[in-house]
Every structure is written in structure tokens, then in C-alpha cells.
Design an enzyme around this catalytic site. Structure first.
Site, PDB file in Angstrom:
ATOM      1  N   HIS A  86       0.822  -1.218   0.000  1.00  0.00           N
ATOM      2  CA  HIS A  86       0.000   0.000   0.000  1.00  0.00           C
ATOM      3  C   HIS A  86       0.847   1.255   0.000  1.00  0.00           C
ATOM      4  O   HIS A  86       0.348   2.349   0.274  1.00  0.00           O
ATOM      5  CB  HIS A  86      -0.948   0.012   1.210  1.00  0.00           C
ATOM      6  CG  HIS A  86      -1.718  -1.257   1.361  1.00  0.00           C
ATOM      7  ND1 HIS A  86      -1.315  -2.296   2.170  1.00  0.00           N
ATOM      8  CD2 HIS A  86      -2.857  -1.675   0.754  1.00  0.00           C
ATOM      9  CE1 HIS A  86      -2.170  -3.296   2.080  1.00  0.00           C
ATOM     10  NE2 HIS A  86      -3.111  -2.954   1.221  1.00  0.00           N
TER      11      HIS A  86
HETATM   12  S1  FES Z   1       1.718  -0.648   3.344  1.00  0.00           S
HETATM   13 FE1  FES Z   1       0.054  -1.949   3.717  1.00  0.00          FE
HETATM   14  S2  FES Z   1       1.055  -3.715   4.322  1.00  0.00           S
HETATM   15 FE2  FES Z   1       2.637  -2.391   4.026  1.00  0.00          FE
END
Ligand code: FES
Length: 233
Positions: free
Chosen positions: A198
Site C-alpha cells: 500500500h
Molecule cells: S503498506 Fe500496507 S502492508 Fe505495508
């Protein structure tokens, strides 16, 4: 003479009646062992033709004294208590043994790493308790960079000195604090680690700088042993 004789007969009868219950009580108070040993009884619940004999249990009655019977009773109670206690102890012991960590799990509890094999400016990933652990041999420039960050501006404020035992060795659990992906080393906008799941960016001290992760990368328990050895766990 006749009235006197009648009076003495009445007196004798009443005396006999008064003595009869005492004699009856004496007969009942005779030892049951003796009574039952020598007699058997007719069942009062059967008809006359089918009456059955109730056997005598007199031979099973203890012949010992009261003190002997008490000693035997105490001995039996004590012995059964000891056997029960030994059984309970063994059951609890077996249960605890089953609950304890197995040998392979204990072996994984600590991991030893030879630091001499990690050149400066390189990352190594090892597995410890099923998780990846990042070990970074930092350069002097990276240590400076980590120390120049304004701690107040961080999402999870932590000084670099609080995250390392020796400035050149950075040891962290390689699990993103967002949802648990494994970040990539030497990547991201801050020269540290980048989580592609993410888009979380960690700096060269493993502190979160951008993205959804709420916390810095976790520092595991570790220590430095003799001869350039690192012991994790
Ligand atoms: S940024 Fe979501 S798991 Fe690492």
C-alpha cells in the site's frame, strides 16, 4: 391366708413383668457377630411354603479389636490417598510437558548471526520465529542521515539512538506495521525500505515516513555476543 396368698401372687407377677424388658434388652445387646454367626433367619416377606433362608454373614465380621480395625482403616485411607496423589502429580506433569515448547521451537527461539559475513552498506534477511528479520550494516553516511531527522516531524517519534545498540548495526523485524507485508530494502523515498502493498516508506532507521503504516518497524530483542556474533531472541 387366702388374701395374703393372692396379694403375694400379684406382687410376684408385677415384678416379673417389670424385669421382662430388661431381660429382652440384654438379649438384644448380645454381640451381633455372635448372634449372626450361629443363626440364619427366615424371610418375613415370603409365604410359608416358599420361605427362604437368609444366609449368615457372621464369618465376614471382623474378629479384631476396635483399635486394630481403626489402624487398618487409617492404613487403607492413607495408601489410597498416596496413590491418588501420585496419579494426580503424574497427570499434571504429563499435561505440562505436552504444553511446553518442543525442541525445534526452542531451537528457533534464538538465532545467531555471524556479522563478519555482512559487508558495510548491505542488508541481510534471516528468519526468526517464522518472521523475516532485517540486519543492515549501515555506513557512516547512513548513520548521520538517520540522526539528522527532526524527530518531532515523525509519525512515530523515535530517535535513531533508541533503535540501535551499535549505530552501524540496524536490526528490525521485517514486517510492515500496516497489514503485515514484507518491505523491500534499499527502496522508497527515504533510502530505507518500501512496502509495495500500500506504499509505506521507511527511512534508514526503519521509521515510517510516508504511507498508511502507523508505526516504525519493530525492533526485536537481540544482543551482541563474542566474536562479531549477533544473537536474536
Ligand atoms: S503498506 Fe500496507 S502492508 Fe505495508
Amino acid at each position: 391366708m387366702a388374701p395374703l396368698t393372692t396379694a403375694s401372687r400379684v406382687l410376684a407377677r408385677s415384678a416379673a413383668l417389670r424385669m421382662a424388658p430388661a431381660a429382652h434388652v440384654r438379649a438384644l445387646s448380645t454381640s451381633p457377630a455372635l448372634a449372626s454367626a450361629s443363626s440364619s433367619f427366615e424371610s418375613p416377606f415370603k409365604g410359608e411354603s416358599t420361605s427362604s433362608k437368609i444366609p449368615s454373614f457372621g464369618k465376614y465380621v471382623s474378629k479384631g479389636s476396635g483399635a486394630t480395625n481403626q489402624i487398618i482403616s487409617y492404613f487403607m485411607v492413607g495408601t489410597m490417598g498416596a496413590i491418588s496423589a501420585a496419579g494426580a502429580k503424574s497427570t499434571v506433569q504429563e499435561f505440562l510437558k505436552n504444553m511446553a515448547a518442543s525442541a525445534d521451537v526452542l531451537a528457533m527461539a534464538k538465532v545467531e548471526v555471524d556479522l563478519a559475513a555482512i559487508p558495510e552498506g548491505k542488508n541481510v534477511i534471516i528468519k526468526w520465529r517464522g518472521k523475516p528479520v532485517f540486519i543492515r550494516h549501515r555506513t557512516a553516511g547512513e548513520i548521520d542521515e538517520a540522526n539528522q531527522v527532526n524527530i518531532a516531524s515523525l509519525r512515530d517519534p523515535e530517535a535513531d539512538a533508541d533503535r540501535v545498540k551499535k549505530p552501524e548495526w540496524l536490526v528490525m523485524v521485517g514486517v510492515c506495521t500496516h497489514l503485515g507485508c514484507v518491505p523491500i530494502g534499499e527502496a522508497g523515498d527515504f533510502g530505507g525500505w518500501f512496502c509495495p502493498c500500500h506504499g509505506s516508506h521507511y527511512d534508514i532507521s526503519g521509521r515510517i515516513r510516508r504511507g498508511p503504516a502507523p508505526l516504525n518497524l519493530e525492533i526485536p530483542a537481540y544482543d551482541f555476543g563474542d566474536d562479531d556474533k549477533l544473537v536474536i531472541g
